[in-house]
Write an enzyme that holds these catalytic residues in place. Structure first.
Site, PDB file in Angstrom:
ATOM      1  N   SER A  14       0.867  -1.184   0.000  1.00 17.25           N
ATOM      2  CA  SER A  14       0.000   0.000   0.000  1.00 17.25           C
ATOM      3  C   SER A  14       0.898   1.226   0.000  1.00 17.25           C
ATOM      4  O   SER A  14       1.709   1.415   0.910  1.00 17.25           O
ATOM      5  CB  SER A  14      -0.864  -0.009   1.258  1.00 17.25           C
ATOM      6  OG  SER A  14      -1.176   1.317   1.611  1.00 17.25           O
ATOM      7  N   HIS A  39      -1.182  -1.650  -4.468  1.00 20.49           N
ATOM      8  CA  HIS A  39      -2.441  -1.181  -3.887  1.00 20.49           C
ATOM      9  C   HIS A  39      -2.349   0.331  -3.662  1.00 20.49           C
ATOM     10  O   HIS A  39      -1.433   0.802  -2.984  1.00 20.49           O
ATOM     11  CB  HIS A  39      -2.661  -1.911  -2.556  1.00 20.49           C
ATOM     12  CG  HIS A  39      -3.907  -1.563  -1.820  1.00 20.49           C
ATOM     13  ND1 HIS A  39      -5.110  -2.226  -2.009  1.00 20.49           N
ATOM     14  CD2 HIS A  39      -4.154  -0.634  -0.863  1.00 20.49           C
ATOM     15  CE1 HIS A  39      -6.027  -1.731  -1.198  1.00 20.49           C
ATOM     16  NE2 HIS A  39      -5.476  -0.745  -0.492  1.00 20.49           N
ATOM     17  N   ASP A  41      -4.323   3.790  -2.292  1.00 22.03           N
ATOM     18  CA  ASP A  41      -5.402   4.227  -1.407  1.00 22.03           C
ATOM     19  C   ASP A  41      -5.816   5.654  -1.733  1.00 22.03           C
ATOM     20  O   ASP A  41      -5.071   6.589  -1.460  1.00 22.03           O
ATOM     21  CB  ASP A  41      -4.924   4.155   0.049  1.00 22.03           C
ATOM     22  CG  ASP A  41      -4.759   2.732   0.523  1.00 22.03           C
ATOM     23  OD1 ASP A  41      -5.767   2.004   0.542  1.00 22.03           O
ATOM     24  OD2 ASP A  41      -3.626   2.337   0.857  1.00 22.03           O
ATOM     25  N   MET A  43      -8.283   8.710  -0.952  1.00 15.05           N
ATOM     26  CA  MET A  43      -9.152   9.191   0.139  1.00 15.05           C
ATOM     27  C   MET A  43      -9.557  10.625  -0.119  1.00 15.05           C
ATOM     28  O   MET A  43      -8.720  11.448  -0.485  1.00 15.05           O
ATOM     29  CB  MET A  43      -8.383   9.148   1.465  1.00 15.05           C
ATOM     30  CG  MET A  43      -7.793   7.821   1.799  1.00 15.05           C
ATOM     31  SD  MET A  43      -6.909   7.933   3.358  1.00 15.05           S
ATOM     32  CE  MET A  43      -6.250   6.276   3.454  1.00 15.05           C
ATOM     33  N   HIS A  72      -8.077   1.350  -4.149  1.00 15.54           N
ATOM     34  CA  HIS A  72      -9.028   1.314  -3.035  1.00 15.54           C
ATOM     35  C   HIS A  72      -9.610   2.720  -2.901  1.00 15.54           C
ATOM     36  O   HIS A  72      -8.932   3.634  -2.457  1.00 15.54           O
ATOM     37  CB  HIS A  72      -8.242   0.885  -1.787  1.00 15.54           C
ATOM     38  CG  HIS A  72      -9.033   0.808  -0.537  1.00 15.54           C
ATOM     39  ND1 HIS A  72      -8.440   0.563   0.688  1.00 15.54           N
ATOM     40  CD2 HIS A  72     -10.365   0.928  -0.287  1.00 15.54           C
ATOM     41  CE1 HIS A  72      -9.380   0.533   1.627  1.00 15.54           C
ATOM     42  NE2 HIS A  72     -10.546   0.767   1.063  1.00 15.54           N
ATOM     43  N   MET A  74     -11.633   5.233  -1.187  1.00 16.17           N
ATOM     44  CA  MET A  74     -12.297   5.659   0.045  1.00 16.17           C
ATOM     45  C   MET A  74     -12.877   7.043  -0.232  1.00 16.17           C
ATOM     46  O   MET A  74     -12.431   8.051   0.304  1.00 16.17           O
ATOM     47  CB  MET A  74     -11.288   5.670   1.197  1.00 16.17           C
ATOM     48  CG  MET A  74     -10.931   4.273   1.665  1.00 16.17           C
ATOM     49  SD  MET A  74      -9.389   4.215   2.576  1.00 16.17           S
ATOM     50  CE  MET A  74      -8.263   3.885   1.223  1.00 16.17           C
ATOM     51  N   MET A 143     -11.679  -4.911   5.638  1.00 15.68           N
ATOM     52  CA  MET A 143     -10.786  -3.992   6.352  1.00 15.68           C
ATOM     53  C   MET A 143     -10.528  -4.519   7.765  1.00 15.68           C
ATOM     54  O   MET A 143     -11.471  -4.860   8.486  1.00 15.68           O
ATOM     55  CB  MET A 143     -11.411  -2.591   6.447  1.00 15.68           C
ATOM     56  CG  MET A 143     -11.570  -1.851   5.138  1.00 15.68           C
ATOM     57  SD  MET A 143     -10.031  -1.594   4.241  1.00 15.68           S
ATOM     58  CE  MET A 143      -9.075  -0.614   5.408  1.00 15.68           C
ATOM     59  N   ASP A 177      -6.937  -5.796   4.509  1.00 15.82           N
ATOM     60  CA  ASP A 177      -6.196  -4.527   4.472  1.00 15.82           C
ATOM     61  C   ASP A 177      -6.220  -3.863   5.839  1.00 15.82           C
ATOM     62  O   ASP A 177      -7.289  -3.571   6.368  1.00 15.82           O
ATOM     63  CB  ASP A 177      -6.873  -3.631   3.417  1.00 15.82           C
ATOM     64  CG  ASP A 177      -6.167  -2.296   3.208  1.00 15.82           C
ATOM     65  OD1 ASP A 177      -5.139  -2.043   3.859  1.00 15.82           O
ATOM     66  OD2 ASP A 177      -6.666  -1.520   2.379  1.00 15.82           O
TER      67      ASP A 177
END
Ligand code: DX5
Ligand code: ZN
Length: 220
Positions: A14, A39, A41, A43, A72, A74, A143, A177
């Site tokens: 990540s 991966h 992330d 957000m 991912h 978010m 998660m 994760d």
């Protein structure tokens, strides 16, 4: 992402905690250490109390690697951004079950765009809540921390969900994760996880080959 189904287990770094000033070098070092997918992330500060990065970083990583990129999301209203993330080079787009959007419709549009459709559940969200829509997704992200930050402690509630998910939805790629490290990774594997997202247990070490070797040993 489908190629990952044939791998026995896959550790996905990540990038939240990586050195963004040296992205090219970070990717080279991870590939040299044997990593098979990444991966990212994303957000937006709405569904999680943090902001990270968006399409430009996905596109930058895409230019630097041929490996699958697992994104991912978010973010709230992901339906507004699916085409942009696909154009940026995502191979998998995972949305959160806790958002206000029409989740099955967004999953369907991700699939129609030709990428892997993932659904993420925060620790507080029961698997039963999404059971009726699991046929709309290819990947389930359990998660093991509250989404938002790297470096948090593993929440074992994820293990029960992984076990249940492997029973009721064996067609899904199961990903875990948050707080995954050499102490917690074996229990995740035993519970049925196939993809392991790891941030601080890799980027907190100078030697990525060694970090990945320790994770592989811990899984045995
Ligand atoms: C948290 C992110 C994770 C995180 C993992 O919201 O989804 O991918 O970066 O980091 P560690 O392994 O440090 O928990
Ligand atoms: Zn993540």
């Amino acid at each position: 992402m489908n190629a990952l189904r044939d791998e026995p287990s896959v550790v996905l770094p990540s990038f939240l905690l990586c050195d963004f000033g040296n992205l090219r070098r970070e990717i080279e070092r991870l590939e040299e250490a044997g990593v098979k997918a990444f991966h990212l992330d994303v957000m937006d500060g709405h569904i999680v109390p943090n902001i990270s990065y968006g399409m430009p970083i996905v596109a930058a990583v895409r230019k630097l690697t041929k490996l699958p990129i697992d994104v991912h999301l978010m973010i709230s209203s992901p339906e507004k951004f699916i085409p942009q993330f696909v154009d940026a080079g995502a191979d998998c787009l995972t949305i959160h079950a806790e958002i206000d959007s029409d989740v099955p419709a967004v999953l369907t549009s991700i699939r129609s765009a030709g990428v892997t459709a993932g659904l993420a559940l925060n620790p507080v969200t029961p698997l039963q809540m999404v059971e009726p829509i699991l046929s709309a997704c290819d990947l389930l992200l359990i998660m093991s921390v509250d989404a938002g930050f790297g470096g948090q402690a593993f929440n074992p509630i994820a293990l029960d969900k992984l076990r249940l998910a492997s029973e009721i939805a064996p067609h899904l790629l199961l990903e875990v994760d948050g707080g995954v490290n050499r102490k917690t990774i074996a229990s995740c594997r035993e519970a049925g996880a196939h993809l392991f997202v790891v941030g601080s247990a890799i980027f907190g070490q100078d030697d990525y080959l060694r970090a990945l070797g320790e994770l592989a040993d811990a899984m045995e």
